[in-house]
Write a protein that holds these residues in place. Sequence first.
Motif, PDB file in Angstrom:
ATOM      1  N   GLU A   1       0.615  -1.353  -0.246  1.00 32.10           N
ATOM      2  CA  GLU A   1       0.283   0.079   0.252  1.00 32.10           C
ATOM      3  C   GLU A   1       0.496   0.902  -0.166  1.00 32.10           C
ATOM      4  OE1 GLU A   1      -2.599  -0.438   3.123  1.00 32.10           O
ATOM      5  OE2 GLU A   1      -3.563  -1.350   2.455  1.00 32.10           O
ATOM      6  N   ARG A   2       0.592   2.339  -0.211  1.00 31.81           N
ATOM      7  CA  ARG A   2       1.087   3.994  -0.706  1.00 31.81           C
ATOM      8  C   ARG A   2       0.333   4.979   0.282  1.00 31.81           C
ATOM      9  NH1 ARG A   2      -0.130   6.466  -4.850  1.00 31.81           N
ATOM     10  NH2 ARG A   2      -1.140   5.432  -6.770  1.00 31.81           N
ATOM     11  N   ALA A   3       0.812   5.600   0.215  1.00 31.48           N
ATOM     12  CA  ALA A   3      -0.575   6.938   0.677  1.00 31.48           C
ATOM     13  C   ALA A   3      -0.931   8.021  -0.144  1.00 31.48           C
ATOM     14  CB  ALA A   3       0.481   7.180   2.125  1.00 31.48           C
ATOM     15  N   VAL A   4      -2.290   8.057  -0.542  1.00 34.78           N
ATOM     16  CA  VAL A   4      -1.857   9.691  -1.057  1.00 34.78           C
ATOM     17  C   VAL A   4      -2.145  10.209  -0.174  1.00 34.78           C
ATOM     18  CG1 VAL A   4      -2.169   8.583  -3.156  1.00 34.78           C
ATOM     19  CG2 VAL A   4      -4.750   9.169  -1.725  1.00 34.78           C
ATOM     20  N   ARG A   5      -2.358  12.229  -0.560  1.00 34.06           N
ATOM     21  CA  ARG A   5      -2.190  13.099   0.294  1.00 34.06           C
ATOM     22  C   ARG A   5      -3.698  13.605   0.149  1.00 34.06           C
ATOM     23  NH1 ARG A   5       0.814  13.351   3.913  1.00 34.06           N
ATOM     24  NH2 ARG A   5       0.391  15.420   4.762  1.00 34.06           N
ATOM     25  N   ARG A   6      -5.364  13.458   0.188  1.00 31.18           N
ATOM     26  CA  ARG A   6      -6.560  14.246  -0.105  1.00 31.18           C
ATOM     27  C   ARG A   6      -6.326  15.416   0.792  1.00 31.18           C
ATOM     28  NH1 ARG A   6     -10.571   9.927   1.336  1.00 31.18           N
ATOM     29  NH2 ARG A   6     -10.943   8.929   0.038  1.00 31.18           N
ATOM     30  N   GLU A   7      -6.364  16.725  -0.086  1.00 26.10           N
ATOM     31  CA  GLU A   7      -6.337  18.107   0.247  1.00 26.10           C
ATOM     32  C   GLU A   7      -7.300  19.012   0.619  1.00 26.10           C
ATOM     33  OE1 GLU A   7      -4.715  22.668  -1.971  1.00 26.10           O
ATOM     34  OE2 GLU A   7      -4.861  20.612  -2.988  1.00 26.10           O
ATOM     35  N   HIS A   8      -6.925  19.351   2.299  1.00 24.15           N
ATOM     36  CA  HIS A   8      -8.456  20.061   2.481  1.00 24.15           C
ATOM     37  C   HIS A   8      -8.046  21.787   2.791  1.00 24.15           C
ATOM     38  CE1 HIS A   8     -10.286  16.135   3.469  1.00 24.15           C
ATOM     39  NE2 HIS A   8      -9.102  15.813   3.923  1.00 24.15           N
TER      40      HIS A   8
END
Length: 321
Positions: free
Chosen positions: A67-74
């Motif tokens: 698995e890898r991490a993606v970053r959702r932007e808020h």
Amino acid sequence: MTAAHVELGRVAGVRRLIGGDGLGVVLALAALVVWVSNSPFPSIVSSDAQTEERAATAEPGAAPDAERAVRREHKFGGYGGVSYTHPSAVRIVNPGLTDFTASGFEWIGRPFKSPIYYGLRTQHWLPGALTGTMIDFTHAKAIAVKDDVATFSGVLNGEPLPPSAKVGDVFTHLEFSHGHNMLTLNGLVRLPWSLLPVRPYFGLGGGASFPHTEVGLRAETGKRTYEYQFAGFAGQVLAGIEIPLGRASLFFEYKFTYAPYSVPLSHEPKGWVFVTDVWRQFWAWWTGEKPPGGMLTTTLASHHAISGVLVRTSSAVPVKK
């Protein structure tokens, strides 16, 4: 001083405090921006430019895990501004008593008089995406000037109105000054970063309007509607530019809002708490209770010029390879 005077003083003090909500919001947002800009926790905050740069330079298969991490932007923040509302006809219908229309007068906004013009919003973007969503709350105002001469047609309490008169000769109050409130859900599209340090964006959305209605007629002595209400649908279109400043950004925006109003004249003179006011309106509708003053309808179409601050945060979400 009697106990009644003391109680009235307390209520007036609370209303003055709530009436200054715009100033409190601005100060709170300023403090938040300063704190985030100097935050010792940079790992939880990143700009979209940084996120896209990392995504562009990452090599395929670089993540060794399953698995890898993606970053959702808020993004969240607030804004101030000014508005202009087009003149519109106001109609009041109370079957068997009143049916008249007033037109030809101006609405004014008084954006810098308490409670000031302000707004709050939050945005959500997927990693590197050019589309997003936004929840936007706008607090503007629409106030009829009592010295303006309006055109009247119809009857008030069974008596015909003159073809023209000052607004203040017929109304003791005609305003939405706490204010012309709109809550909308919007879709956003932004252009890719260019060589210029600005990013254009566009949006379209819809929701509901919740004005604070203040209406009184001189022919109805001592009767005034003064409460928050659900008035119906509200829509908006917008276009602006965003200027990045590290973890925060400035934005400058034009938007057009359209809000057809249909509000009951309840003759409730003391409403000022949003939840209880709207609940009282809903209960009257549910039980079939007719508003004693009839219904007021109008349409508020407004131009807004706003500017404000957004703060970026991001959340890591595991995604399988």
